[in-house]
Design an enzyme around this catalytic site. Structure first.
Site, short mmCIF file in Angstrom:
data_model
loop_
_atom_site.label_atom_id
_atom_site.label_comp_id
_atom_site.label_asym_id
_atom_site.label_seq_id
_atom_site.Cartn_x
_atom_site.Cartn_y
_atom_site.Cartn_z
N LYS A 35 0.82 -1.21 0.00
CA LYS A 35 0.00 0.00 0.00
C LYS A 35 0.86 1.27 0.00
CE LYS A 35 -4.08 -2.15 0.75
NZ LYS A 35 -3.80 -3.57 0.84
C1 LIG Z 1 -4.46 -4.71 0.42
C2 LIG Z 1 -3.69 -5.96 0.37
C3 LIG Z 1 -3.98 -6.96 -0.55
C4 LIG Z 1 -5.15 -6.87 -1.51
O1 LIG Z 1 -4.97 -5.86 -2.50
P1 LIG Z 1 -6.21 -5.31 -3.30
O2 LIG Z 1 -5.69 -4.17 -4.11
O3 LIG Z 1 -7.22 -4.87 -2.29
O4 LIG Z 1 -6.73 -6.42 -4.14
C5 LIG Z 1 -3.16 -8.07 -0.59
N1 LIG Z 1 -2.12 -8.21 0.28
C6 LIG Z 1 -1.83 -7.26 1.19
C7 LIG Z 1 -0.69 -7.49 2.11
C8 LIG Z 1 -2.58 -6.10 1.26
O5 LIG Z 1 -2.28 -5.17 2.16
#
Ligand SMILES: *Cc1c(COP(=O)(O)O)cnc(C)c1O
Length: 499
Positions: free
Chosen positions: A113
């Protein structure tokens, strides 16, 4: 370039407006009206360039109402050596044979993120200056764990900005909770809710699109925006790292310009894999987009049957950031696959709210089949994959990455596909130390820092500093509220009284 709403094509905005607003007033999501193209010559040139140079090139194609200097300033402010522990920002590691891991967790909160949320605040600063009226921006975030911390870190003490985060009290790891509860900064608020991620996301969307609440904020010189992946400013930085991974494969000689790669993405809200799809739309040679789900296999079922059905049991798993039954960004994919039929998309999304399910047309199903593969990985398999990956390749992965590795191996075994395959690794294993240690050793101590010590001893991999330093930090936020109380918490935190 302009952006349109998935629920009303006539509604057109600039990228600054799309970013400043977050979501369209008709509840639709903003999507580009066209996809800028990258050529093989572009890819070959970029294979010799830094991550930041690649980012400036790609982002400049989407943020056409930003000057080149503004885009460069955003990129250079976000992907700094101070924030990212790898000089490559998003390095590609060879796992085995044709399988590669794209490490997206070298940022300040140790999850992918950060790739978007370190740059979003800079986009927001320029967007609000271009498209706003000087109001204070109030960022509302629903999080399954990682977005919340990354958004708090990104927007911490950003001028003229408040950030309020809601997470499911029982739905995040202890480390994730501690990361959020200890967040510093004068402009931040963190709330646990009694409910799951979908409750948090629905609550935030409802506050966001409620015109009465919007008016109340306006009267107080404030305006909502979003840092969730419904915001276009979250998605476009994610396109960059897929292009970057391809450039690295070119640079390493794993493929020649024009030859395809596959991408495997551990998926929750469908933002990360959608960014890979958009990279493909831009001309990046991608063969299959492989969507990996955990035990909450709503997307796997959708890809298999063409019916999206959220009426099912919700599981709390060891990959909590993927514990989601309503994948918001699927709306953007469907809009694209039905050639921008906004009425059809709107009908599907309204059916999801009213009836809990919808079925897409045969045309959309055919397009899904051609471009995507999918699979899911249950809890036992996730743990086995962590153990096998460590034992076979001496490589430590977290639970989310393990879901992707598990689905990838299944796909490669079933298809015999020899295409170089990039697995998106979305979190550092130390964000989920108890689950990772249990997978390796069968059990784990109660305290996450004891787990981390044991994990370090077992693997020889160091815990990253931003997690290490959480130990002993003061907890600032302890509020737990019901989902019905979210709006009241927002208003009271902002010092707004209803009159
Ligand atoms: C948010 C997240 C996901 C999922 O990603 P999306 O964009 O919501 O599909 C997968 N793994 C981790 C560690 C995340 O923080």
């Amino acid at each position: 370039m302009q952006y349109q709403s998935t629920r009303n094509k006539e509604l057109r905005v600039t990228s600054a407006q799309a970013i400043a607003r977050g979501i369209s007033a008709d509840k639709g999501l903003f999507v580009p009206t066209e996809f800028p193209q990258i050529s093989l010559a572009d890819l070959e040139r970029m294979s010799g360039e830094s991550y930041t140079a690649r980012a400036k090139f790609i982002l400049g194609k989407y943020l056409t109402d930003f000057s080149e200097a503004e885009v460069a300033d955003c990129v250079d402010s976000a992907y700094t050596a101070k924030k990212f522990r790898s000089a490559d920002v998003a390095p590609l590691t060879h796992l085995h044979d044709n399988a590669y891991v794209l490490e997206l967790w070298h940022g300040p909160t140790c999850a992918f993120k950060d790739m978007a949320l370190q740059i979003l605040p800079h986009f927001m600063r320029y967007s609000v200056a271009k498209a706003g009226n000087g109001e204070e921006v109030v960022i509302l975030v629903a999080t399954s764990g990682d977005t919340g911390k990354a958004a708090l870190e990104g927007f911490c003490d950003a001028p003229n900005t408040r950030i309020l985060v809601f997470y499911p009290d029982q739905g995040v790891s202890k480390m994730q909770k501690l990361q959020m509860a200890t967040q510093e900064g004068q402009n931040v608020g963190v709330f646990a809710i009694r409910g799951n991620f979908d409750d948090a996301q629905n609550g935030v969307k409802a506050i966001f699109t409620d015109s009465e609440t919007g008016d109340l904020l306006a009267e107080n010189g404030k305006k909502f925006s979003s840092a969730n992946s419904i915001n276009w400013g979250r998605l476009c930085p994610q396109i960059v790292y897929y292009v970057s991974a391809y450039c690295d494969l070119l640079k390493n000689g794993a493929l020649k310009a024009g030859e395809p790669m596959n991408v495997v993405v551990p998926t929750g809200n469908f933002g990360n894999i959608l960014a890979a799809y958009y990279a493909k739309k831009m001309g990046l040679p991608i063969k299959k987009l492989i969507c990996a789900s955990n035990q909450n296999r709503v997307l796997t079922d959708f890809f298999e049957t063409g019916t999206y059905d959220r009426r099912r049991q919700f599981f709390t798993t060891t990959s909590p950031s993927m514990d989601i039954l309503i994948s918001s960004n699927l709306e953007r994919l469907l809009f694209d696959l039905c050639d921008g039929d906004d009425a059809e998309v709107k009908a599907w999304m309204e059916a999801l709210v009213a009836d809990g399910n919808y079925t897409v047309s045969d045309k959309v199903r055919a397009a899904l089949d051609e471009q995507f593969a999918s699979g899911c990985c249950d809890e036992a398999k996730t743990a086995a994959v962590i153990r096998d990956t460590f034992e076979n390749y001496n490589y430590l992965i977290d639970t989310h990455t393990a879901v992707a590795v598990g689905v990838c191996e299944e796909y490669l075994k079933e298809t015999g596909d020899k295409t170089p395959t990039v697995i998106a690794s979305t979190a550092n294993p130390y964000k989920f130390p108890a689950s990772v240690l249990t997978a390796l050793c069968g059990s784990a101590p109660a305290d996450d820092f004891d787990c981390a010590d044991a994990l370090c001893e077992k693997s020889g991999v160091e815990m990253p500093d931003p997690l290490k330093t959480l130990k002993g930090k003061a907890v600032r936020f302890t509020t737990v509220c019901n989902k019905e109380e979210m709006r009241a918490e927002v208003l009271s935190t902002l010092g707004i009284t209803e009159g």
